[in-house]
Design a protein around this motif. Structure first.
Motif, PDB file in Angstrom:
ATOM      1  N   LEU A 129       0.825  -1.206   0.000  1.00  0.00           N
ATOM      2  CA  LEU A 129       0.000   0.000   0.000  1.00  0.00           C
ATOM      3  C   LEU A 129       0.861   1.259   0.000  1.00  0.00           C
ATOM      4  CD1 LEU A 129      -2.784  -1.058   2.503  1.00  0.00           C
ATOM      5  CD2 LEU A 129      -3.094  -0.576   0.072  1.00  0.00           C
ATOM      6  N   SER A 130       2.022   1.185   0.633  1.00  0.00           N
ATOM      7  CA  SER A 130       2.884   2.370   0.704  1.00  0.00           C
ATOM      8  C   SER A 130       3.481   2.742  -0.651  1.00  0.00           C
ATOM      9  CB  SER A 130       3.995   2.167   1.734  1.00  0.00           C
ATOM     10  OG  SER A 130       4.963   1.267   1.247  1.00  0.00           O
ATOM     11  N   THR A 131       3.377   1.855  -1.646  1.00  0.00           N
ATOM     12  CA  THR A 131       3.886   2.176  -2.981  1.00  0.00           C
ATOM     13  C   THR A 131       2.917   3.071  -3.755  1.00  0.00           C
ATOM     14  OG1 THR A 131       2.906   0.242  -4.066  1.00  0.00           O
ATOM     15  CG2 THR A 131       5.121  -0.034  -3.113  1.00  0.00           C
ATOM     16  N   LEU A 132       1.701   3.241  -3.248  1.00  0.00           N
ATOM     17  CA  LEU A 132       0.689   4.035  -3.960  1.00  0.00           C
ATOM     18  C   LEU A 132       0.783   5.500  -3.586  1.00  0.00           C
ATOM     19  CD1 LEU A 132      -2.392   1.672  -3.458  1.00  0.00           C
ATOM     20  CD2 LEU A 132      -0.793   1.741  -5.377  1.00  0.00           C
ATOM     21  N   ASN A 133       0.432   6.368  -4.527  1.00  0.00           N
ATOM     22  CA  ASN A 133       0.352   7.790  -4.180  1.00  0.00           C
ATOM     23  C   ASN A 133      -0.919   8.009  -3.356  1.00  0.00           C
ATOM     24  OD1 ASN A 133      -1.933   8.306  -5.894  1.00  0.00           O
ATOM     25  ND2 ASN A 133      -0.554   8.465  -7.635  1.00  0.00           N
ATOM     26  N   ASP A 134      -1.062   9.197  -2.788  1.00  0.00           N
ATOM     27  CA  ASP A 134      -2.171   9.459  -1.869  1.00  0.00           C
ATOM     28  C   ASP A 134      -3.542   9.201  -2.494  1.00  0.00           C
ATOM     29  OD1 ASP A 134      -0.427  10.149   0.136  1.00  0.00           O
ATOM     30  OD2 ASP A 134      -0.610  12.308  -0.182  1.00  0.00           O
TER      31      ASP A 134
END
Length: 193
Positions: A129-134
């Motif tokens: 999930l941390s690889t996604l932008n906001d």
């Protein structure tokens, strides 16, 4: 509009008129889902509780600007929770970098971090999930974790349904790639072979 949404709209209207009990009922109605969402993003129970509390504080603080989606405050809360969890994570990383950069006189053993996790899968999912932008994280959170339709999530995030569908597809691909990268060792770079 379902019964919960109709109830949300009524409770929200009363909250805007200063009815603290109505706001309390909204909190009772949505705290568990907001907590689960915060926990998925934060990975630690204490951090999730802080994020959830702050999300409800922001709901009250920004009450004149809050938009109900399909008669519910929950989408607004979930998007706010996503933003708060991201900000909290960034602040924790900056703090950790600062601590790591300080000179040490002697090696200090850190106490065990009592983490309330369901297992390694939670950490892998959080990393993916941390690889996604906001914006993509908010979209994935609303659709995948909270069960909103792409159209409802698009309305919450002020996207067209077509743009949301396209972003969702790309976000799933990025997460899949990230999860595959976690499960397999990274290939050697040239010169390391």
């Amino acid at each position: 509009m379902g019964n919960d949404e109709a109830g949300d709209a009524r409770l929200w209207e009363k909250s805007l008129q200063g009815d603290g009990a109505a706001f309390g009922l909204l909190f009772d109605r949505h705290r568990d889902r907001v907590f689960r969402h915060a926990y998925r993003l934060a990975g630690r129970q204490q951090d999730a509780e802080d994020v959830m509390s702050t999300a409800f504080l922001e709901l009250w603080r920004c009450r004149r600007k809050v938009r109900l989606v399909e008669g519910s405050v929950l989408p607004w809360l979930l998007v706010t929770t996503t933003n708060l969890a991201r900000n909290s994570s960034r602040a924790a990383r900056r703090y950790r970098r600062l601590l790591d950069s300080l000179p040490r006189g002697e090696q200090v053993v850190k106490p065990a971090d009592h983490v309330f996790l369901q297992g390694e899968m939670d950490l892998d999912a959080a990393r993916a999930l941390s690889t996604l932008n906001d914006l993509d994280l908010q979209l994935v959170s609303l659709v995948v974790f909270e069960g909103y339709t792409i159209a409802a999530a698009a309305a919450t995030l002020e996207l067209t349904p077509e743009a949301a569908k396209s972003r969702m597809h790309r976000a799933r691909q990025r997460m899949k790639t990230a999860l595959n990268g976690i499960a397999q060792p990274a290939p050697a770079l040239e010169g390391e072979r």
